[in-house]
Write an enzyme that holds these catalytic residues in place. Sequence first.
Site, mmCIF file in Angstrom:
data_model
loop_
_atom_site.group_PDB
_atom_site.id
_atom_site.type_symbol
_atom_site.label_atom_id
_atom_site.label_comp_id
_atom_site.label_asym_id
_atom_site.label_seq_id
_atom_site.Cartn_x
_atom_site.Cartn_y
_atom_site.Cartn_z
ATOM 1 N N ASN A 66 -4.130 1.931 -13.923
ATOM 2 C CA ASN A 66 -3.157 1.067 -13.251
ATOM 3 C C ASN A 66 -1.777 1.712 -13.265
ATOM 4 O O ASN A 66 -1.460 2.494 -14.161
ATOM 5 C CB ASN A 66 -3.092 -0.275 -13.997
ATOM 6 C CG ASN A 66 -2.173 -1.277 -13.315
ATOM 7 O OD1 ASN A 66 -2.140 -1.379 -12.084
ATOM 8 N ND2 ASN A 66 -1.404 -2.028 -14.102
ATOM 9 N N HIS A 74 2.233 0.353 -13.217
ATOM 10 C CA HIS A 74 3.031 -0.867 -13.365
ATOM 11 C C HIS A 74 4.513 -0.479 -13.318
ATOM 12 O O HIS A 74 4.924 0.489 -13.966
ATOM 13 C CB HIS A 74 2.688 -1.552 -14.698
ATOM 14 C CG HIS A 74 3.409 -2.846 -14.877
ATOM 15 N ND1 HIS A 74 3.009 -4.021 -14.250
ATOM 16 C CD2 HIS A 74 4.529 -3.157 -15.579
ATOM 17 C CE1 HIS A 74 3.843 -4.992 -14.579
ATOM 18 N NE2 HIS A 74 4.772 -4.494 -15.376
ATOM 19 N N GLU A 76 7.317 6.317 -8.441
ATOM 20 C CA GLU A 76 5.876 5.985 -8.416
ATOM 21 C C GLU A 76 5.130 6.899 -7.448
ATOM 22 O O GLU A 76 4.037 7.388 -7.753
ATOM 23 C CB GLU A 76 5.658 4.530 -7.959
ATOM 24 C CG GLU A 76 5.967 3.483 -9.005
ATOM 25 C CD GLU A 76 5.480 2.083 -8.605
ATOM 26 O OE1 GLU A 76 5.158 1.304 -9.499
ATOM 27 O OE2 GLU A 76 5.420 1.767 -7.398
ATOM 28 N N ASP A 83 -8.555 -5.309 -21.439
ATOM 29 C CA ASP A 83 -8.573 -6.701 -20.974
ATOM 30 C C ASP A 83 -7.329 -7.487 -21.371
ATOM 31 O O ASP A 83 -7.247 -8.682 -21.133
ATOM 32 C CB ASP A 83 -9.884 -7.421 -21.333
ATOM 33 C CG ASP A 83 -10.181 -7.394 -22.799
ATOM 34 O OD1 ASP A 83 -9.254 -7.072 -23.570
ATOM 35 O OD2 ASP A 83 -11.328 -7.688 -23.162
ATOM 36 N N GLY A 133 0.788 -1.233 0.000
ATOM 37 C CA GLY A 133 0.000 0.000 0.000
ATOM 38 C C GLY A 133 0.820 1.284 0.000
ATOM 39 O O GLY A 133 0.311 2.340 0.361
ATOM 40 N N ILE A 172 -5.847 -10.501 -11.770
ATOM 41 C CA ILE A 172 -6.279 -10.234 -13.146
ATOM 42 C C ILE A 172 -7.782 -9.980 -13.108
ATOM 43 O O ILE A 172 -8.532 -10.727 -12.465
ATOM 44 C CB ILE A 172 -5.926 -11.426 -14.057
ATOM 45 C CG1 ILE A 172 -4.402 -11.536 -14.163
ATOM 46 C CG2 ILE A 172 -6.563 -11.270 -15.430
ATOM 47 C CD1 ILE A 172 -3.905 -12.722 -14.937
HETATM 48 C C1 GAR Z 1 3.938 -1.157 -7.186
HETATM 49 O O1 GAR Z 1 5.306 -1.127 -7.492
HETATM 50 C C2 GAR Z 1 3.090 -1.250 -8.436
HETATM 51 O O2 GAR Z 1 3.658 -0.601 -9.530
HETATM 52 C C3 GAR Z 1 3.056 -2.745 -8.660
HETATM 53 O O3 GAR Z 1 2.904 -3.290 -7.378
HETATM 54 C C4 GAR Z 1 3.586 -2.448 -6.439
HETATM 55 C C5 GAR Z 1 2.635 -2.219 -5.305
HETATM 56 O O4 GAR Z 1 3.279 -1.597 -4.247
HETATM 57 N N1 GAR Z 1 1.990 -3.130 -9.537
HETATM 58 C C6 GAR Z 1 2.086 -4.131 -10.397
HETATM 59 O O5 GAR Z 1 3.059 -4.831 -10.517
HETATM 60 C C7 GAR Z 1 0.849 -4.308 -11.268
HETATM 61 N N2 GAR Z 1 1.089 -5.221 -12.307
HETATM 62 P P1 GAR Z 1 2.468 -0.915 -3.100
HETATM 63 O O6 GAR Z 1 1.467 -1.934 -2.562
HETATM 64 O O7 GAR Z 1 3.501 -0.577 -2.074
HETATM 65 O O8 GAR Z 1 1.771 0.302 -3.642
#
Ligand code: GAR
Length: 215
Positions: free
Chosen positions: A104, A106, A170, A139, A12, A89
């Site tokens: 999203n 990524h 991020e 999708d 999170g 998914i």
């Molecule tokens: C983040 O780095 C996000 O980009 C990735 O999961 C992590 C979540 O971190 N998402 C994916 O890989 C989606 N395919 P967080 O729970 O600390 O925000």
Amino acid sequence: MSGIVVLISGRGSNLAALCNNLDLVKHIKGVICNNVDAPGLSIAKKFGIPSHIIQHKQYLTREEFDKHMAQIIDGYNPRYVILAGFMRILSPWFVNRYHMRLVNIHPSLLPSFIGINAIDQAFAAKVKVSGLTIHFVTDKLDHGPIIAQGVVSNKSSTLEELADKIHTLEHVAYPFIVSKLLSNKVNILDDETIVVEKDKDDIQLLGKFYNSLFY
Ligand code: GAR
């Protein structure tokens, strides 16, 4: 429709970044999490945001799970549904229901390194740069119209350093772009071309990351 609902599965830290943005936090109507043990749930609690745990294991099909999530999401009537480390998914039914409202983040420069462990994949491939992608969800897994991409160097980084650089970016980029969405600054020219309007205070908001984020 107004505000956002955020979907999480784990740590999170991106939810925390959204919550720590004073202009954004008031727009977060609810958090949905599919993992009862997710540390991210405590962040929702700390900020007084209603959270819902929906455990996917309790549903026979992906669509049944998604329909229950949609019921909760629609109760908030949000403008956008924000995936912040939501590691499930989603069914075509769900994706179509929130067409161009489902966003999203990524941790790679898509379309490279889709799926799980994207940072490890990029590191193993010995790329010189990697980063993050913020996109509308279609999708097809980790595809869809790109809203923004952030770039970090992987030169002489360890895996941990690369992960740290991506996560740091991020946490600046996602609140910045979600704010742009909520202030009508993200224009969908067609289903593939997204143009984000620039503002003169972007430089100040992004600080040293201004030249790392492409939007
Ligand atoms: C983040 O780095 C996000 O980009 C990735 O999961 C992590 C979540 O971190 N998402 C994916 O890989 C989606 N395919 P967080 O729970 O600390 O925000």
